[in-house]
Scaffold this motif. Sequence first.
Motif, PDB file in Angstrom:
ATOM      1  N   VAL A 159       0.944  -1.140   0.091  1.00 48.26           N
ATOM      2  CA  VAL A 159      -0.020  -0.055  -0.041  1.00 48.26           C
ATOM      3  C   VAL A 159       0.780   1.187  -0.060  1.00 48.26           C
ATOM      4  O   VAL A 159       1.829   1.383   0.810  1.00 48.26           O
ATOM      5  CB  VAL A 159      -1.043   0.000   1.264  1.00 48.26           C
ATOM      6  CG1 VAL A 159      -2.083  -1.016   1.126  1.00 48.26           C
ATOM      7  CG2 VAL A 159      -0.107  -0.165   2.491  1.00 48.26           C
ATOM      8  N   GLN A 168      -5.143   5.827   7.738  1.00 48.45           N
ATOM      9  CA  GLN A 168      -4.196   5.003   7.499  1.00 48.45           C
ATOM     10  C   GLN A 168      -4.849   3.602   8.269  1.00 48.45           C
ATOM     11  O   GLN A 168      -4.881   2.436   7.619  1.00 48.45           O
ATOM     12  CB  GLN A 168      -3.001   5.305   7.780  1.00 48.45           C
ATOM     13  CG  GLN A 168      -1.723   3.980   7.663  1.00 48.45           C
ATOM     14  CD  GLN A 168      -0.637   4.449   8.083  1.00 48.45           C
ATOM     15  OE1 GLN A 168       0.516   3.618   8.216  1.00 48.45           O
ATOM     16  NE2 GLN A 168      -0.256   5.973   7.955  1.00 48.45           N
ATOM     17  N   LEU A 172      -5.827   0.216   6.605  1.00 50.42           N
ATOM     18  CA  LEU A 172      -5.179  -0.968   6.639  1.00 50.42           C
ATOM     19  C   LEU A 172      -6.017  -2.150   7.453  1.00 50.42           C
ATOM     20  O   LEU A 172      -6.054  -3.304   7.078  1.00 50.42           O
ATOM     21  CB  LEU A 172      -4.084  -0.730   7.624  1.00 50.42           C
ATOM     22  CG  LEU A 172      -2.854   0.031   7.075  1.00 50.42           C
ATOM     23  CD1 LEU A 172      -1.706   0.340   8.097  1.00 50.42           C
ATOM     24  CD2 LEU A 172      -2.004  -0.721   6.222  1.00 50.42           C
ATOM     25  N   LYS A 176      -6.902  -5.869   5.860  1.00 50.35           N
ATOM     26  CA  LYS A 176      -6.702  -7.116   6.513  1.00 50.35           C
ATOM     27  C   LYS A 176      -7.851  -7.999   6.457  1.00 50.35           C
ATOM     28  O   LYS A 176      -7.850  -9.025   6.788  1.00 50.35           O
ATOM     29  CB  LYS A 176      -6.382  -6.757   8.332  1.00 50.35           C
ATOM     30  CG  LYS A 176      -4.888  -6.139   8.207  1.00 50.35           C
ATOM     31  CD  LYS A 176      -4.730  -5.607   9.590  1.00 50.35           C
ATOM     32  CE  LYS A 176      -3.455  -4.806   9.862  1.00 50.35           C
ATOM     33  NZ  LYS A 176      -3.138  -4.556  10.969  1.00 50.35           N
ATOM     34  N   ILE A 184       0.911  -7.615   4.341  1.00 50.00           N
ATOM     35  CA  ILE A 184       0.831  -6.115   3.873  1.00 50.00           C
ATOM     36  C   ILE A 184       2.079  -5.314   4.167  1.00 50.00           C
ATOM     37  O   ILE A 184       2.711  -5.334   5.315  1.00 50.00           O
ATOM     38  CB  ILE A 184      -0.354  -5.419   4.918  1.00 50.00           C
ATOM     39  CG1 ILE A 184      -1.617  -5.994   4.368  1.00 50.00           C
ATOM     40  CG2 ILE A 184      -0.440  -3.907   4.490  1.00 50.00           C
ATOM     41  CD1 ILE A 184      -2.713  -5.842   5.273  1.00 50.00           C
ATOM     42  N   ASN A 186       3.491  -1.710   4.240  1.00 51.12           N
ATOM     43  CA  ASN A 186       3.104  -0.436   4.462  1.00 51.12           C
ATOM     44  C   ASN A 186       3.979   0.681   3.861  1.00 51.12           C
ATOM     45  O   ASN A 186       4.970   1.207   4.507  1.00 51.12           O
ATOM     46  CB  ASN A 186       2.516  -0.153   5.927  1.00 51.12           C
ATOM     47  CG  ASN A 186       1.760   1.215   6.098  1.00 51.12           C
ATOM     48  OD1 ASN A 186       1.570   1.904   5.040  1.00 51.12           O
ATOM     49  ND2 ASN A 186       1.586   1.505   7.311  1.00 51.12           N
ATOM     50  N   ILE A 188       2.571   3.755   3.242  1.00 56.67           N
ATOM     51  CA  ILE A 188       1.931   5.036   3.183  1.00 56.67           C
ATOM     52  C   ILE A 188       2.670   6.055   4.014  1.00 56.67           C
ATOM     53  O   ILE A 188       3.584   5.525   5.075  1.00 56.67           O
ATOM     54  CB  ILE A 188       0.686   4.818   4.015  1.00 56.67           C
ATOM     55  CG1 ILE A 188      -0.244   3.786   3.074  1.00 56.67           C
ATOM     56  CG2 ILE A 188      -0.186   6.152   4.467  1.00 56.67           C
ATOM     57  CD1 ILE A 188      -1.422   3.230   3.913  1.00 56.67           C
TER      58      ILE A 188
END
Length: 209
Positions: A159, A168, A172, A176, A184, A186, A188
């Motif tokens: 992401v 955020q 997330l 999930k 994942i 991240n 961001i």
Amino acid sequence: MNKILSSISLLLLLSLPMGSMFQASTAHAGFMPFGRMYKAAKDDRTYMVQASDTRLQLQLHKAILTENPSSILAISTFVYLGHGFLVGEVASESQSRSLVDSAKKVRGLNGVSYYLPLKKSNENTEISSAFEIKVNGMLEPNYPSSKLTVKVVQNVVIVLGVLTAEEQGKALNLLKSFDGVDKIINFIQPPSDAETKRVRPRPLRNILN
């Protein structure tokens, strides 16, 4: 207001392919890319930062294409708040190093992050692509692609974007909840006061009410 409109126009031009930029000059005068305007308005970055990121992304894409023409279809490039990202599959570790080295040569980037796993011979890329389209479609109403982008590589969800801490967390948690998400990553970034839009003052009528 004129400065804002000028910045949006610059952003829209930079986000178009080169061929489209020339075609746009001959388009009907009444045509307006409302989808792009909506995304630009929803983005937390200032219009000038959006334009700068788009310009840097084009330069990053060009650098990757010049140095590694055979791998460009398997690699996606992004720039958020001046930071470059490379996401995709590579054939070897040396190719990964070459891609990252090429990205680091792009002037104006304040850093480069990447997720470049070795390609698996038995991987079904169509499944990953379909899952990626589904996830982005679910997120799009609340998180336009200018704010949040999702890539799926080997069942790993990457992401990227610019979201507040609250946004955020919600994004997330939503990711999930999807079946098939193994991991994942991240990428961001939180918005900063210097690079994002200022909070607009409340209208006087709202204050009086």
